[in-house]
Design a protein around this motif. Structure first.
Motif, PDB file in Angstrom:
ATOM      1  N   LYS A   4      58.291  33.011  50.988  1.00 58.61           N
ATOM      2  CA  LYS A   4      57.105  33.891  51.371  1.00 58.61           C
ATOM      3  C   LYS A   4      55.956  33.173  51.162  1.00 58.61           C
ATOM      4  CE  LYS A   4      57.052  38.880  51.199  1.00 58.61           C
ATOM      5  NZ  LYS A   4      57.559  39.967  50.392  1.00 58.61           N
ATOM      6  N   TYR A   8      52.841  32.731  53.920  1.00 59.13           N
ATOM      7  CA  TYR A   8      51.214  33.252  53.574  1.00 59.13           C
ATOM      8  C   TYR A   8      50.395  32.033  53.970  1.00 59.13           C
ATOM      9  CZ  TYR A   8      51.747  38.033  52.132  1.00 59.13           C
ATOM     10  OH  TYR A   8      51.798  39.398  52.073  1.00 59.13           O
ATOM     11  N   LEU A  11      50.195  31.347  57.514  1.00 60.89           N
ATOM     12  CA  LEU A  11      49.415  32.510  58.228  1.00 60.89           C
ATOM     13  C   LEU A  11      48.169  32.241  58.067  1.00 60.89           C
ATOM     14  CD1 LEU A  11      52.157  35.345  57.696  1.00 60.89           C
ATOM     15  CD2 LEU A  11      51.319  34.551  59.970  1.00 60.89           C
ATOM     16  N   LEU A  15      45.206  31.638  60.753  1.00 63.14           N
ATOM     17  CA  LEU A  15      44.117  32.412  60.681  1.00 63.14           C
ATOM     18  C   LEU A  15      42.738  31.727  60.653  1.00 63.14           C
ATOM     19  CD1 LEU A  15      43.200  35.526  60.853  1.00 63.14           C
ATOM     20  CD2 LEU A  15      43.027  35.540  58.370  1.00 63.14           C
ATOM     21  N   VAL A  18      42.109  30.292  63.996  1.00 60.59           N
ATOM     22  CA  VAL A  18      41.514  31.384  64.912  1.00 60.59           C
ATOM     23  C   VAL A  18      40.077  31.649  64.582  1.00 60.59           C
ATOM     24  CG1 VAL A  18      41.943  33.688  65.699  1.00 60.59           C
ATOM     25  CG2 VAL A  18      43.959  32.087  65.428  1.00 60.59           C
ATOM     26  N   VAL A  19      39.828  31.903  63.432  1.00 64.15           N
ATOM     27  CA  VAL A  19      38.622  32.556  63.082  1.00 64.15           C
ATOM     28  C   VAL A  19      37.314  31.449  63.131  1.00 64.15           C
ATOM     29  CG1 VAL A  19      37.197  33.701  61.250  1.00 64.15           C
ATOM     30  CG2 VAL A  19      39.595  34.262  61.896  1.00 64.15           C
ATOM     31  N   PHE A 252      36.110  46.824  67.733  1.00 62.29           N
ATOM     32  CA  PHE A 252      37.431  46.613  67.737  1.00 62.29           C
ATOM     33  C   PHE A 252      37.999  46.657  66.257  1.00 62.29           C
ATOM     34  CE2 PHE A 252      40.531  43.112  66.870  1.00 62.29           C
ATOM     35  CZ  PHE A 252      41.647  43.676  67.533  1.00 62.29           C
ATOM     36  N   LEU A 253      37.154  46.111  65.224  1.00 62.93           N
ATOM     37  CA  LEU A 253      37.631  46.237  63.828  1.00 62.93           C
ATOM     38  C   LEU A 253      37.656  47.672  63.229  1.00 62.93           C
ATOM     39  CD1 LEU A 253      35.683  42.919  62.595  1.00 62.93           C
ATOM     40  CD2 LEU A 253      38.143  43.156  62.987  1.00 62.93           C
ATOM     41  N   GLN A 256      40.541  49.177  65.799  1.00 68.71           N
ATOM     42  CA  GLN A 256      42.069  48.308  66.146  1.00 68.71           C
ATOM     43  C   GLN A 256      43.334  49.033  66.145  1.00 68.71           C
ATOM     44  OE1 GLN A 256      44.520  47.088  63.974  1.00 68.71           O
ATOM     45  NE2 GLN A 256      43.945  48.066  62.141  1.00 68.71           N
ATOM     46  N   ILE A 260      45.509  48.010  69.270  1.00 67.99           N
ATOM     47  CA  ILE A 260      46.702  47.139  69.294  1.00 67.99           C
ATOM     48  C   ILE A 260      47.947  48.098  69.803  1.00 67.99           C
ATOM     49  CG2 ILE A 260      48.121  45.975  67.737  1.00 67.99           C
ATOM     50  CD1 ILE A 260      45.561  44.767  66.787  1.00 67.99           C
TER      51      ILE A 260
ATOM     52  N   LEU B  89      55.369  37.147  60.779  1.00 65.10           N
ATOM     53  CA  LEU B  89      54.582  38.467  60.491  1.00 65.10           C
ATOM     54  C   LEU B  89      55.670  39.643  60.190  1.00 65.10           C
ATOM     55  CD1 LEU B  89      51.093  39.150  62.392  1.00 65.10           C
ATOM     56  CD2 LEU B  89      51.601  38.526  60.044  1.00 65.10           C
ATOM     57  N   ILE B  93      56.435  40.138  55.714  1.00 72.03           N
ATOM     58  CA  ILE B  93      54.867  40.389  55.258  1.00 72.03           C
ATOM     59  C   ILE B  93      54.486  41.890  55.777  1.00 72.03           C
ATOM     60  CG2 ILE B  93      52.638  39.401  55.828  1.00 72.03           C
ATOM     61  CD1 ILE B  93      54.048  37.032  54.930  1.00 72.03           C
ATOM     62  N   ASN B  94      54.511  42.565  54.691  1.00 70.45           N
ATOM     63  CA  ASN B  94      54.002  43.835  54.788  1.00 70.45           C
ATOM     64  C   ASN B  94      52.505  44.407  54.658  1.00 70.45           C
ATOM     65  OD1 ASN B  94      56.684  44.606  55.553  1.00 70.45           O
ATOM     66  ND2 ASN B  94      57.390  44.769  53.502  1.00 70.45           N
ATOM     67  N   ARG B  95      52.153  44.073  53.262  1.00 70.10           N
ATOM     68  CA  ARG B  95      50.708  44.494  52.960  1.00 70.10           C
ATOM     69  C   ARG B  95      49.599  43.726  53.902  1.00 70.10           C
ATOM     70  NH1 ARG B  95      49.714  43.600  46.991  1.00 70.10           N
ATOM     71  NH2 ARG B  95      52.083  44.064  46.714  1.00 70.10           N
ATOM     72  N   ALA B  96      49.899  42.542  54.263  1.00 73.34           N
ATOM     73  CA  ALA B  96      48.637  41.752  54.811  1.00 73.34           C
ATOM     74  C   ALA B  96      48.989  41.823  56.301  1.00 73.34           C
ATOM     75  CB  ALA B  96      48.715  40.370  54.348  1.00 73.34           C
ATOM     76  N   VAL B  98      48.813  43.880  58.969  1.00 72.27           N
ATOM     77  CA  VAL B  98      47.463  44.459  59.631  1.00 72.27           C
ATOM     78  C   VAL B  98      46.212  43.473  59.784  1.00 72.27           C
ATOM     79  CG1 VAL B  98      45.792  46.276  60.020  1.00 72.27           C
ATOM     80  CG2 VAL B  98      48.176  46.862  59.531  1.00 72.27           C
ATOM     81  N   PHE B  99      46.103  43.052  58.533  1.00 69.45           N
ATOM     82  CA  PHE B  99      44.917  41.945  58.463  1.00 69.45           C
ATOM     83  C   PHE B  99      45.340  41.058  59.403  1.00 69.45           C
ATOM     84  CE2 PHE B  99      43.411  38.460  55.979  1.00 69.45           C
ATOM     85  CZ  PHE B  99      42.107  38.725  56.083  1.00 69.45           C
ATOM     86  N   PHE B 100      46.444  40.145  59.324  1.00 71.76           N
ATOM     87  CA  PHE B 100      46.528  39.041  60.141  1.00 71.76           C
ATOM     88  C   PHE B 100      46.650  39.457  61.524  1.00 71.76           C
ATOM     89  CE2 PHE B 100      48.421  37.003  56.086  1.00 71.76           C
ATOM     90  CZ  PHE B 100      47.669  36.022  56.031  1.00 71.76           C
ATOM     91  N   ARG B 101      47.130  40.428  61.809  1.00 79.02           N
ATOM     92  CA  ARG B 101      47.486  41.174  63.269  1.00 79.02           C
ATOM     93  C   ARG B 101      46.105  41.049  63.895  1.00 79.02           C
ATOM     94  NH1 ARG B 101      50.168  46.870  64.795  1.00 79.02           N
ATOM     95  NH2 ARG B 101      48.263  47.241  64.043  1.00 79.02           N
ATOM     96  N   VAL B 102      45.010  41.730  63.167  1.00 78.37           N
ATOM     97  CA  VAL B 102      43.796  42.213  63.699  1.00 78.37           C
ATOM     98  C   VAL B 102      43.219  40.568  63.960  1.00 78.37           C
ATOM     99  CG1 VAL B 102      41.536  42.794  63.177  1.00 78.37           C
ATOM    100  CG2 VAL B 102      43.404  44.380  62.865  1.00 78.37           C
ATOM    101  N   GLY B 103      43.073  39.816  62.988  1.00 75.73           N
ATOM    102  CA  GLY B 103      42.546  38.795  63.233  1.00 75.73           C
ATOM    103  C   GLY B 103      42.940  37.686  64.087  1.00 75.73           C
ATOM    104  N   TYR B 104      44.326  37.643  64.298  1.00 75.88           N
ATOM    105  CA  TYR B 104      44.974  36.829  65.441  1.00 75.88           C
ATOM    106  C   TYR B 104      44.554  37.520  66.870  1.00 75.88           C
ATOM    107  CZ  TYR B 104      47.613  34.238  62.154  1.00 75.88           C
ATOM    108  OH  TYR B 104      47.961  33.431  61.272  1.00 75.88           O
ATOM    109  N   PHE B 105      44.390  38.761  66.981  1.00 81.60           N
ATOM    110  CA  PHE B 105      44.152  39.351  68.163  1.00 81.60           C
ATOM    111  C   PHE B 105      42.785  39.410  68.722  1.00 81.60           C
ATOM    112  CE2 PHE B 105      43.969  43.172  71.201  1.00 81.60           C
ATOM    113  CZ  PHE B 105      45.006  42.861  72.029  1.00 81.60           C
TER     114      PHE B 105
END
Lengths: 269, 285
Positions: A4, A8, A11, A15, A18-19, A252-253, A256, A260, B89, B93-96, B98-105
């Motif tokens: 896990k 993380y 991921l 991120l 991407v950002v 969007f934020l 969202q 989505i 994802l 990965i449960n808690r984060a 949505v956070f990653f999903r929004v970022g990647y999108f």
């Protein structure tokens, strides 16, 4: 546990990649030109400035261009909310022999590539005398197939009995549509509004073809033309990019989930 | 009554889609130029001349090759990134999430012009973040967008970066739709992680794979905005795509010729989509 943690880390790295282009552009838009080109680069602006934004205001009729973008997006959103719902109502709640044919046409419109249509569409717009008008810019997008698709899926879930009962009570179709069906569609309408807003706001190619003078440009068109002439002034261009991107990203934020989930639902079905 | 409700769509469809589609096809057999739009009497039929000219056009051939490259590299890259992100994802990965999903999108909802400015800045040979970073590890980064060998791959990476979030959302929704007991059954049978992924996850993702494959192929076949705003098709036509070549012919007023090229592109897109449907459609059990 270890697995896990590795996930993380991956991921988060992803991120970061991407950002970075956005984040870097936003931070740099507040740096003076000299600091932007400095090596090694600064992370946070050392001497924060609004020079880029000021130059943008000086050199571009930002107010008019912004207003054009708002009007174009507003008209397209309003038209799609009304028209896509009307078609979806016909496709789901009205007895209709040609139902399948009309739906097939919706699919056809969704499949035909923009570049194939662009030239003949321009010829049509030219013949209607709509070149360099806001109406010419919005015309092809007033009823978007994705919107029909979305509303059709949602309306299919509304029980037919509701509509039948209203008919027996003597209500006309328009009355049923506006008073009963539309209010039940609010979540879908939010998704539809958001998707059409983003599409309209970001649309670039068609507005660039139809708009020919600066007073008709939308934001992306103005910035594109600008960035072809001013390749050296990064501060100014980055400020422009922030102005184009910020409204959409904020929206969007904030919303969202609608967006989505709307995309996901059109994909699986 | 149904016709009344469908009328806005039908009118617009005939005026802006069906009409233009047929007109574009018809146009391709004529010598229509931008100057003829007001007086159609100047237009002459030229048979298949435009199509013949297309075969001999050096720039068009280059554009066809580049488009093939865009599709052949961009589609798998986008889908793999999207699938990878979705699978990651989806594995606990449960808690984060949505956070990653929004970022990647996020890149998917951003204006191409905003992206172009940011990426040109990022890839700037001297002050760009990428080459500065490479400089730290002693590598002298190239002028990414100004060299023939790197411009095209740079645009592919940028497009995949922009598009994979969409595929991720589709895959994530599909993953969440796979019944849990399928995995439990596999677990009972003692299947390993990789075997489970290959035997259960991938087959169950077939419809999502089909959708994203068709969607990204159509997108990359029409690749236009990226080269238009990043490189203007250069250097030396190395990023000129088929759509861009058509757009350029439109720009110089050769409507008939552009119509012929567009008709060919459209035919190829339809054929490719059809092929993908045949290859990826769900198998009957």
């Amino acid at each position: 546990m270890v697995r896990k943690a590795v996930l993380y880390v991956l991921l988060t790295l992803g991120l970061g990649v991407v950002v970075t282009p956005f984040g870097w552009a936003v931070l740099s838009s507040f740096k003076p030109e000299q600091e932007i080109r400095q090596s090694p680069p600064t992370f946070l602006p050392e001497r924060p400035t609004l020079d880029g934004y000021r130059a943008l205001l000086d050199q571009m009729d930002l107010f008019i261009v912004f207003l054009n973008s708002v009007v174009v997006a507003g008209v397209i959103v309003a038209a799609n909310i009304l028209f896509c719902s009307m078609v979806a109502y016909a496709l789901t709640k009205l007895p209709f022999r040609a139902r399948n044919i009309v739906f097939a046409l919706v699919m056809v419109q969704m499949m035909v590539p923009g570049i194939v249509l662009m030239i003949p569409q321009f010829v049509v717009v030219a013949n209607l005398g709509l070149v360099n008008t806001i109406f010419g810019i919005v015309l092809p997008y007033l009823v978007m197939p994705l919107g029909i698709f979305l509303m059709r899926q949602f309306m299919a879930e509304i029980p037919d009995e509701l509509v039948h009962a209203a008919r027996i009570d003597g209500a006309g179709e328009f009355r049923i549509f506006f008073r009963i069906v539309m209010p039940l569609c609010k979540p879908a309408l939010a998704t539809l509004g958001l998707i059409t807003f983003l599409t309209a706001w970001n649309n670039f190619l068609w507005p660039a073809v139809v708009a020919q003078t600066q007073d008709r440009y939308t934001l992306p068109v103005a910035l594109a033309i600008f960035s072809n002439h001013q390749t050296s002034q990064y501060g100014l261009l980055l400020a422009g990019a922030v102005v184009v991107v910020a409204p959409v990203l904020i929206l969007f934020l904030a919303l969202q989930r609608f967006f989505i989930e709307g995309i996901a639902s059109t994909g699986i079905k | 009554m149904a016709w009344v409700f469908a009328a806005p769509f039908l009118i617009l469809f005939v005026l802006m889609y069906a009409g233009p589609l047929l007109a574009g096809f018809g146009m391709s057999f004529t010598d229509l130029r931008s100057t003829d739009v007001q007086n159609p009497l100047n237009v002459n039929g030229v048979g298949l001349d435009n199509y013949q000219r297309l075969m001999q056009d050096e720039a068009m051939r280059k554009a066809a090759w580049n488009t093939f490259f865009f599709v052949a590299t961009g589609v798998p890259l986008t889908i793999l990134l999207g699938l990878g992100a979705a699978v990651a994802l989806h594995s606990g990965i449960n808690r984060a999430r949505v956070f990653f999903r929004v970022g990647y999108f996020m890149p998917h909802v951003t204006s191409i012009i905003g992206i172009a400015v940011a990426w040109r800045f990022l890839l700037d040979p001297e002050s760009g973040l990428l080459n500065q970073g490479l400089g730290l590890v002693g590598v002298d980064g190239p002028a990414w967008l100004a060299e023939e060998s790197t411009a095209l791959p740079s645009l592919v990476v940028m497009a995949a970066w922009r598009g994979f979030g969409f595929d991720m959302v589709i895959f994530l929704a599909a993953l969440q739709g796979i019944p849990r007991d399928l995995y439990e059954a596999a677990d009972v049978d003692g299947a390993g992680r990789w075997a489970t992924f290959r035997k259960i996850t991938v087959p169950m993702l077939r419809p999502a794979l089909l959708f994203t494959a068709v969607y990204s192929t159509i997108g990359f076949m029409q690749f236009l905005e990226e080269p238009l705003v990043m490189t203007q098709g250069g250097p030396l036509d190395s990023t000129l795509s088929a759509s861009y070549a058509i757009y350029k012919q439109f720009g110089v007023g050769n409507y008939g010729y552009a119509g012929a090229a567009a008709s060919v592109l459209f035919t190829v897109i339809v054929a490719l989509s059809f092929l993908q449907f045949r290859m990826l459609r769900p198998k009957h059990h």
